[in-house]
Design an enzyme around this catalytic site. Structure first.
Site, PDB file in Angstrom:
ATOM      1  N   GLU A 162     -59.038  78.147 -15.394  1.00  0.00           N
ATOM      2  CA  GLU A 162     -58.353  76.825 -15.536  1.00  0.00           C
ATOM      3  C   GLU A 162     -57.006  77.042 -15.038  1.00  0.00           C
ATOM      4  O   GLU A 162     -56.323  76.023 -14.299  1.00  0.00           O
ATOM      5  CB  GLU A 162     -58.653  76.453 -16.888  1.00  0.00           C
ATOM      6  CG  GLU A 162     -57.639  75.360 -17.211  1.00  0.00           C
ATOM      7  CD  GLU A 162     -58.053  74.151 -16.727  1.00  0.00           C
ATOM      8  OE1 GLU A 162     -59.052  73.695 -17.252  1.00  0.00           O
ATOM      9  OE2 GLU A 162     -57.400  73.647 -16.169  1.00  0.00           O
ATOM     10  N   SER A 171     -56.605  77.103 -22.693  1.00  0.00           N
ATOM     11  CA  SER A 171     -58.104  77.652 -22.135  1.00  0.00           C
ATOM     12  C   SER A 171     -57.767  78.056 -20.854  1.00  0.00           C
ATOM     13  O   SER A 171     -57.297  77.403 -19.979  1.00  0.00           O
ATOM     14  CB  SER A 171     -58.943  76.453 -22.076  1.00  0.00           C
ATOM     15  OG  SER A 171     -59.319  75.735 -23.383  1.00  0.00           O
ATOM     16  N   ARG A 213     -61.078  67.999 -15.140  1.00  0.00           N
ATOM     17  CA  ARG A 213     -59.874  68.856 -14.625  1.00  0.00           C
ATOM     18  C   ARG A 213     -59.311  68.878 -13.300  1.00  0.00           C
ATOM     19  O   ARG A 213     -59.239  69.585 -12.571  1.00  0.00           O
ATOM     20  CB  ARG A 213     -60.075  70.270 -15.189  1.00  0.00           C
ATOM     21  CG  ARG A 213     -60.416  70.374 -16.718  1.00  0.00           C
ATOM     22  CD  ARG A 213     -59.118  70.026 -17.656  1.00  0.00           C
ATOM     23  NE  ARG A 213     -59.844  70.012 -18.929  1.00  0.00           N
ATOM     24  CZ  ARG A 213     -60.235  68.860 -19.723  1.00  0.00           C
ATOM     25  NH1 ARG A 213     -60.367  67.912 -19.159  1.00  0.00           N
ATOM     26  NH2 ARG A 213     -60.534  69.106 -20.973  1.00  0.00           N
TER      27      ARG A 213
HETATM   28  C1  FAD Z   1     -51.716  75.704 -26.617  1.00  0.00           C
HETATM   29  C2  FAD Z   1     -52.252  75.003 -25.429  1.00  0.00           C
HETATM   30  C3  FAD Z   1     -53.195  73.941 -25.724  1.00  0.00           C
HETATM   31  C4  FAD Z   1     -53.700  73.238 -24.367  1.00  0.00           C
HETATM   32  N1  FAD Z   1     -54.931  72.375 -24.548  1.00  0.00           N
HETATM   33  C5  FAD Z   1     -55.162  71.639 -23.525  1.00  0.00           C
HETATM   34  C6  FAD Z   1     -56.245  70.615 -23.768  1.00  0.00           C
HETATM   35  O1  FAD Z   1     -56.501  70.380 -24.909  1.00  0.00           O
HETATM   36  N2  FAD Z   1     -56.628  69.991 -22.774  1.00  0.00           N
HETATM   37  C7  FAD Z   1     -56.084  70.276 -21.714  1.00  0.00           C
HETATM   38  O2  FAD Z   1     -56.703  69.623 -20.612  1.00  0.00           O
HETATM   39  N3  FAD Z   1     -55.178  71.210 -21.391  1.00  0.00           N
HETATM   40  C8  FAD Z   1     -54.710  71.842 -22.493  1.00  0.00           C
HETATM   41  N4  FAD Z   1     -53.824  72.756 -22.031  1.00  0.00           N
HETATM   42  C9  FAD Z   1     -53.151  73.125 -20.799  1.00  0.00           C
HETATM   43  C10 FAD Z   1     -52.154  72.247 -20.312  1.00  0.00           C
HETATM   44  O3  FAD Z   1     -51.191  71.856 -21.539  1.00  0.00           O
HETATM   45  C11 FAD Z   1     -52.294  71.142 -19.540  1.00  0.00           C
HETATM   46  O4  FAD Z   1     -53.326  71.409 -18.437  1.00  0.00           O
HETATM   47  C12 FAD Z   1     -51.297  70.035 -19.154  1.00  0.00           C
HETATM   48  O5  FAD Z   1     -52.056  68.953 -18.238  1.00  0.00           O
HETATM   49  C13 FAD Z   1     -50.286  70.927 -18.146  1.00  0.00           C
HETATM   50  O6  FAD Z   1     -49.392  70.147 -17.947  1.00  0.00           O
HETATM   51  P1  FAD Z   1     -47.833  70.565 -17.484  1.00  0.00           P
HETATM   52  O7  FAD Z   1     -46.773  69.473 -17.581  1.00  0.00           O
HETATM   53  O8  FAD Z   1     -47.533  71.620 -18.468  1.00  0.00           O
HETATM   54  O9  FAD Z   1     -48.224  71.127 -15.961  1.00  0.00           O
HETATM   55  P2  FAD Z   1     -47.629  72.660 -15.619  1.00  0.00           P
HETATM   56  O10 FAD Z   1     -48.318  73.760 -16.038  1.00  0.00           O
HETATM   57  O11 FAD Z   1     -46.221  72.519 -15.459  1.00  0.00           O
HETATM   58  O12 FAD Z   1     -48.330  72.400 -13.987  1.00  0.00           O
HETATM   59  C14 FAD Z   1     -49.801  72.538 -13.979  1.00  0.00           C
HETATM   60  C15 FAD Z   1     -50.158  71.998 -12.697  1.00  0.00           C
HETATM   61  O13 FAD Z   1     -49.896  70.926 -12.430  1.00  0.00           O
HETATM   62  C16 FAD Z   1     -48.922  70.569 -11.196  1.00  0.00           C
HETATM   63  N5  FAD Z   1     -48.141  69.667 -11.789  1.00  0.00           N
HETATM   64  C17 FAD Z   1     -47.257  69.248 -12.835  1.00  0.00           C
HETATM   65  N6  FAD Z   1     -46.566  68.138 -12.783  1.00  0.00           N
HETATM   66  C18 FAD Z   1     -46.972  67.677 -11.675  1.00  0.00           C
HETATM   67  C19 FAD Z   1     -46.539  66.653 -11.158  1.00  0.00           C
HETATM   68  N7  FAD Z   1     -45.664  65.714 -11.498  1.00  0.00           N
HETATM   69  N8  FAD Z   1     -47.035  66.085  -9.714  1.00  0.00           N
HETATM   70  C20 FAD Z   1     -47.881  67.052  -9.130  1.00  0.00           C
HETATM   71  N9  FAD Z   1     -48.315  68.150  -9.670  1.00  0.00           N
HETATM   72  C21 FAD Z   1     -47.767  68.318 -10.922  1.00  0.00           C
HETATM   73  C22 FAD Z   1     -48.304  71.873 -11.112  1.00  0.00           C
HETATM   74  O14 FAD Z   1     -48.112  72.068  -9.603  1.00  0.00           O
HETATM   75  C23 FAD Z   1     -49.491  72.666 -11.265  1.00  0.00           C
HETATM   76  O15 FAD Z   1     -50.297  73.012 -10.444  1.00  0.00           O
HETATM   77  C24 FAD Z   1     -53.274  73.555 -23.018  1.00  0.00           C
HETATM   78  C25 FAD Z   1     -52.094  74.591 -23.276  1.00  0.00           C
HETATM   79  C26 FAD Z   1     -51.852  75.163 -24.017  1.00  0.00           C
HETATM   80  C27 FAD Z   1     -50.637  76.220 -24.135  1.00  0.00           C
END
Ligand code: FAD
Length: 309
Positions: free
Chosen positions: A304, A234, A184
């Protein structure tokens, strides 16, 4: 760099942002609860939805030049935004910046493409390797920045490189070696790089088998995780040698709640919004859980989810 606060600038920031991304892609005082999977968060001053690398570069140059706070987001599935809202600009990639292109066994995707769409494109092209991410409800940009993973797969296993906007303003291709992905975590997160696009190396596979694997993972997720309630997945990182959910159960905290925030009764690793939760409610629950786990097992849980204020 100007000394004055951006709040006293003698031009209209909304107009300047609209010149970059178009008037329909700038929202003022936009509630972040509409853009986060937690369904929590007060308004951000400006919410912009760029469509190109040039636009992202211009927004960052503008914001950095006038010391306007700026956050980049994908699908908001890993953030908790405070109830009072946020100063400055949120740049959201997921609205328009999401093209996907398959070339042989390589998948190219812009940062705002969802994991679900990338996995589906790979399946249609008969490419295996990204099934693990099909149920992670974020973008590939979000997956790259924090090395998202599930079911023994993680982003680093399939990434060839990521295209980034470096903090010093240049566009650079970051190799897997330079990205220094670990659990992560990435170099880009540490150094403030913005992910613009990703290149993934997948392998030829049978489309039906790929679909069956994604269906199986979706079923396993739905059985174990509280997908019916808003959350950010998580809530805590997995502590080395333990599972956060088991530690929380052992500490007697499953079901613990504050206002509308609750440790899920289905999966103790998730804090869920059972209805009307505030960011403050979630923070109380997180803090109570961390204290209880530390007291019960001596383990320090680390959130996280990213906190934005
Ligand atoms: C129901 C559920 C299940 C999930 N299961 C998992 C799982 O199995 N495994 C897992 O790893 N995660 C899981 N997650 C967490 C989440 O989906 C991941 O962390 C995902 O990678 C976040 O992506 P996002 O585009 O939504 O990022 P955001 O939530 O929009 O941003 C998260 C972070 O990433 C940064 N960020 C986003 N895009 C960029 C970019 N283009 N450049 C630079 N920084 C950026 C943001 O600034 C922030 O710090 C889950 C979440 C939910 C709600």
């Amino acid at each position: 760099m100007p000394e004055q606060s951006y709040e006293t600038l003698d031009f209209d920031i909304t107009e300047r942002l609209a010149e970059i991304v178009g008037v329909n892609s700038v929202k003022v005082n936009e509630p972040m609860s509409a853009h986060t999977t937690f369904k929590i968060g007060g308004p951000v001053e400006w919410f912009v939805e760029p469509q190109s690398i040039d636009q992202i570069q211009s927004i960052m140059r503008f914001c950095n030049g006038y010391s306007i706070p700026v956050h980049v987001m994908g699908l908001g599935s890993d953030v908790l935004v405070c109830d009072e809202g946020m100063l400055g600009v949120v740049v959201q990639t997921a609205a328009h910046f999401k093209q996907i292109y398959v070339e042989g066994t390589v998948v190219h995707a812009l940062a705002g493409a969802s994991n679900e769409d990338v996995a589906a494109a790979a399946q249609r092209a008969g490419l295996t390797g990204y099934e693990f991410a099909s149920g992670i409800p974020g973008t590939v940009g979000g997956a790259a920045i924090m090395n998202a993973g599930a079911y023994d797969g993680e982003f680093a296993q399939v990434a060839i490189s990521v295209l980034c906007l470096a903090p010093y303003g240049s566009i650079v291709e970051i190799s897997a070696e330079q990205a220094k992905w670990s659990y992560r975590h990435s170099m880009m997160a540490d150094e403030g790089y913005i992910v613009l696009g990703v290149r993934l190396q997948l392998a030829p596979g049978d489309p039906d088998e790929i679909q069956a694997r994604m269906d199986d993972l979706a079923k396993r997720r739905a059985e174990k995780q509280p997908l019916e309630l808003p959350s950010a997945g998580s809530t805590f990182k997995r502590p080395e040698g333990y599972y956060a959910g088991a530690l929380i159960q052992d500490a007697g905290m499953q079901g613990h709640s504050h206002g509308g925030a609750q440790v899920s009764t289905k999966h103790a690793g998730f804090v869920v919004n059972t209805g009307g939760a505030t960011a403050q409610d979630v923070c109380w629950v997180i803090s109570d859980v961390m204290d209880a786990v530390k007291k019960n097992s001596g383990v320090n849980l680390e959130p996280e989810v990213k906190f934005w204020c």
